[in-house]
Scaffold this active site. Sequence first.
Site, mmCIF file in Angstrom:
data_model
loop_
_atom_site.group_PDB
_atom_site.id
_atom_site.type_symbol
_atom_site.label_atom_id
_atom_site.label_comp_id
_atom_site.label_asym_id
_atom_site.label_seq_id
_atom_site.Cartn_x
_atom_site.Cartn_y
_atom_site.Cartn_z
ATOM 1 N N GLU A 351 11.048 24.653 -0.026
ATOM 2 C CA GLU A 351 10.939 25.899 -0.786
ATOM 3 C C GLU A 351 10.727 27.074 0.153
ATOM 4 O O GLU A 351 11.121 28.202 -0.158
ATOM 5 C CB GLU A 351 9.791 25.807 -1.795
ATOM 6 N N HIS A 382 10.927 -1.777 3.878
ATOM 7 C CA HIS A 382 11.614 -2.777 3.059
ATOM 8 C C HIS A 382 12.561 -2.119 2.052
ATOM 9 O O HIS A 382 13.002 -2.773 1.102
ATOM 10 C CB HIS A 382 10.589 -3.647 2.337
ATOM 11 N N LYS A 510 15.781 28.816 -14.290
ATOM 12 C CA LYS A 510 14.823 29.182 -15.346
ATOM 13 C C LYS A 510 15.414 30.241 -16.273
ATOM 14 O O LYS A 510 15.228 30.193 -17.493
ATOM 15 C CB LYS A 510 13.522 29.695 -14.718
#
Length: 545
Positions: A351, A382, A510
């Site tokens: 950000e 793994h 947004k």
Amino acid sequence: MLTQLKTYPKLLKHYEEIKEMHMRDWFSKDKERASRYFVQFESLSLDYSKNRLNDTTLKLLFELARDCSLKEKIEAMFKGEKINTTEKRAVLHTALRSLNDTEILLDNMEVLKSVRSVLKRMRAFSDSVRSGKRLGYTNQVITDIVNIGIGGSDLGALMVCTALKRYAHPRLKMHFVSNVDGTQILDVLEKLNPASTLFIVASKTFSTQETLTNALTARKWFVERSGDEKHIAKHFVAVSTNKEAVQQFGIDEHNMFEFWDFVGGRYSLWSAIGLSIMIYLGKKNFNALLKGAYLMDEHFKNAPFESNLPVLMGLIGVWYINFFKSKSHLIAPYDQYLRHFPKFIQQLDMESNGKRISKKGETIPYDTCPVVWGDMGINAQHAFFQLLHQGTHLIPIDFIASLDKKPNAKGHHEILFSNVLAQAQAFMKGKSYEEAFGELLSKGLEKDEAKDLAHHRVFFGNRPSNILLLEKISPSNMGALVALYEHKVFVQGVIWDINSFDQWGVELGKELAVPILQELEGHKSNAFFDSSTKHLIELYKNYNQ
């Protein structure tokens, strides 16, 4: 811009000279390499010897930093100059943990005085909850704390509370709600007793859609079970600057803790956003967290570049991103308590520096922030370490571990720590075809079969990594670790000539969500939707008729 700096062509030339050199050869020729490329600061140390660099590389990178006036820009940030140029704001998260007495004046505001005033109120409130003096509406003590926020109002506090769980008050349980998907808030509320639950609603504007939606759901749940809205005053507090909206919600203004626009969300865990941390861990441990960060601030300000941890990590990152063309960076903590650290660093780094426009408004012709990702290292071995060892991407790694053994778990930490060292060595050293072939023959394979299989058992190595070691996972060490990464991000932003302290990239989605939400709720919107979006809106509406 980076490509216009006088040191840039020197680094390009140097890269061409060393790009094929292998770290295992450097180690074999230089017995002092590990000790020379090692920095200790307080209880935190950095081994950066397993990187594809030599003394000339470092000399040129430090020269690059001086070309960018890094020292002067560090000083400008700490002084409160408005280095967040697009929003015309100072960047003073460092003031939140400052132990200095020299006041910082910002637009006629005494910054340290304001910060310490809020900290004093936080300490008093925290003490009242922890001691049992602050009671719920049935006179029960508080047992559960729910932090409702998102992004910077969630990730930092979640990460620290998880990392320092061993220091928590034994009576208190912490819960974090950020996702507007109702599943999360409902799952949390299902476990709680309203009479002993404290909600912290963290939103600067008190209008963040996700946070307010979750807060209203919590409010409705609480009122239905407590039977009276007046009880909200004892069970809800706010971290915000919008007094009017907080009061309309039903929260007493005396239970509102403010913070300031000179603190970005991803840098805010040191502020009132850290109220949940202080209540959970206590003021003494919160103070130690602040002090650890402050000591790293002082180190960043004052240490020469050659022994400056944030500068070293920042410049080494630039070396891989802009010269080796690395697109990705892995955070691999080898400690269960640090399991949320990678996603905290994801936000902090991406950000801040996920930008392509320079401070002068020009399009940047070079790469900036890589994709930052990670998981607990022992689990990652793994899962995706296969790609790191034998895949086609060069992905630098930060290994993070503690030296401190966990009590009552004999042998566990030795296994864990041996894997940290083994993986870092494997990434550096690798395994040649000849070594793989010889191993297969020694296991009894026929020569022709061994020849073919050996290709699949080759590890090229020369994969770079840092090893960050903390003596133990403590409040002061966590403060130093977080501040180290904050300043590393700042260093890279300076080198790339970008503003690390705005986040316009979060806004467009947004904005576009507003008319889409109107459509989903059955209202007509005047917005134009592309055919794909329009089709998916109709699909949703038809399903939910």
